[in-house]
Write a protein that holds these residues in place. Structure first.
Motif, PDB file in Angstrom:
ATOM      1  N   ALA A  73     -87.046  24.190 -53.186  1.00 54.67           N
ATOM      2  CA  ALA A  73     -87.606  25.513 -52.888  1.00 54.67           C
ATOM      3  C   ALA A  73     -87.063  26.043 -51.567  1.00 54.67           C
ATOM      4  CB  ALA A  73     -89.134  25.442 -52.846  1.00 54.67           C
ATOM      5  N   LEU A  74     -87.001  25.186 -50.554  1.00 57.75           N
ATOM      6  CA  LEU A  74     -86.483  25.609 -49.248  1.00 57.75           C
ATOM      7  C   LEU A  74     -84.994  25.944 -49.311  1.00 57.75           C
ATOM      8  CD1 LEU A  74     -88.394  23.099 -46.959  1.00 57.75           C
ATOM      9  CD2 LEU A  74     -88.804  25.564 -47.179  1.00 57.75           C
ATOM     10  N   ALA A  75     -84.238  25.175 -50.088  1.00 60.42           N
ATOM     11  CA  ALA A  75     -82.805  25.452 -50.243  1.00 60.42           C
ATOM     12  C   ALA A  75     -82.591  26.793 -50.948  1.00 60.42           C
ATOM     13  CB  ALA A  75     -82.122  24.336 -51.013  1.00 60.42           C
ATOM     14  N   GLY A  76     -83.350  27.041 -51.991  1.00 59.26           N
ATOM     15  CA  GLY A  76     -83.245  28.316 -52.701  1.00 59.26           C
ATOM     16  C   GLY A  76     -83.623  29.482 -51.814  1.00 59.26           C
ATOM     17  N   LEU A  77     -84.647  29.284 -51.015  1.00 60.33           N
ATOM     18  CA  LEU A  77     -85.081  30.315 -50.076  1.00 60.33           C
ATOM     19  C   LEU A  77     -83.979  30.618 -49.063  1.00 60.33           C
ATOM     20  CD1 LEU A  77     -87.508  32.034 -49.166  1.00 60.33           C
ATOM     21  CD2 LEU A  77     -88.197  30.100 -47.758  1.00 60.33           C
ATOM     22  N   ALA A  78     -83.333  29.573 -48.562  1.00 55.41           N
ATOM     23  CA  ALA A  78     -82.237  29.758 -47.599  1.00 55.41           C
ATOM     24  C   ALA A  78     -81.077  30.525 -48.227  1.00 55.41           C
ATOM     25  CB  ALA A  78     -81.763  28.403 -47.077  1.00 55.41           C
ATOM     26  N   ALA A 116     -89.257  35.292 -45.831  1.00 51.01           N
ATOM     27  CA  ALA A 116     -88.716  33.932 -45.836  1.00 51.01           C
ATOM     28  C   ALA A 116     -89.516  33.038 -44.895  1.00 51.01           C
ATOM     29  CB  ALA A 116     -87.244  33.950 -45.427  1.00 51.01           C
ATOM     30  N   HIS A 117     -89.872  33.562 -43.740  1.00 58.01           N
ATOM     31  CA  HIS A 117     -90.657  32.788 -42.775  1.00 58.01           C
ATOM     32  C   HIS A 117     -91.997  32.369 -43.373  1.00 58.01           C
ATOM     33  CE1 HIS A 117     -92.225  31.428 -38.945  1.00 58.01           C
ATOM     34  NE2 HIS A 117     -93.295  32.176 -39.162  1.00 58.01           N
ATOM     35  N   ARG A 118     -92.672  33.307 -44.023  1.00 56.19           N
ATOM     36  CA  ARG A 118     -93.972  32.990 -44.633  1.00 56.19           C
ATOM     37  C   ARG A 118     -93.833  31.955 -45.741  1.00 56.19           C
ATOM     38  NH1 ARG A 118     -95.950  38.591 -46.139  1.00 56.19           N
ATOM     39  NH2 ARG A 118     -94.661  39.505 -44.568  1.00 56.19           N
ATOM     40  N   ALA A 119     -92.799  32.086 -46.552  1.00 49.41           N
ATOM     41  CA  ALA A 119     -92.580  31.137 -47.647  1.00 49.41           C
ATOM     42  C   ALA A 119     -92.267  29.739 -47.105  1.00 49.41           C
ATOM     43  CB  ALA A 119     -91.451  31.619 -48.547  1.00 49.41           C
TER      44      ALA A 119
END
Length: 61
Positions: free
Chosen positions: A18-23, A36-39
């Motif tokens: 999830a974090l990689a996809g968000l990045a 992005a910060h909130r996620a």
């Protein structure tokens, strides 16, 4: 031949995905920094709650 269990369904691997996809979405400009910060905060908080031991506060004397 031998079957090895994959990483699907493992909470820590799912969080990393999830974090990689968000990045990737943020780097591509498809998601705002604030969103992005909130996620990131939600994901890391959920994982920390599950996997880090709770530290008890010392009682005041």
């Amino acid at each position: 031949m031998r079957w090895l269990k994959g990483h699907i369904g493992h909470d820590l691997n799912e969080a990393a995905d999830a974090l990689a996809g968000l990045a990737l979405r943020q780097a591509g400009g498809r998601i705002a920094e604030r969103t992005a910060h909130r996620a990131r905060a939600r994901t890391t908080s959920r994982i920390a709650t599950q996997y880090l031991p709770r530290r008890s506060m010392p009682h005041a004397a």
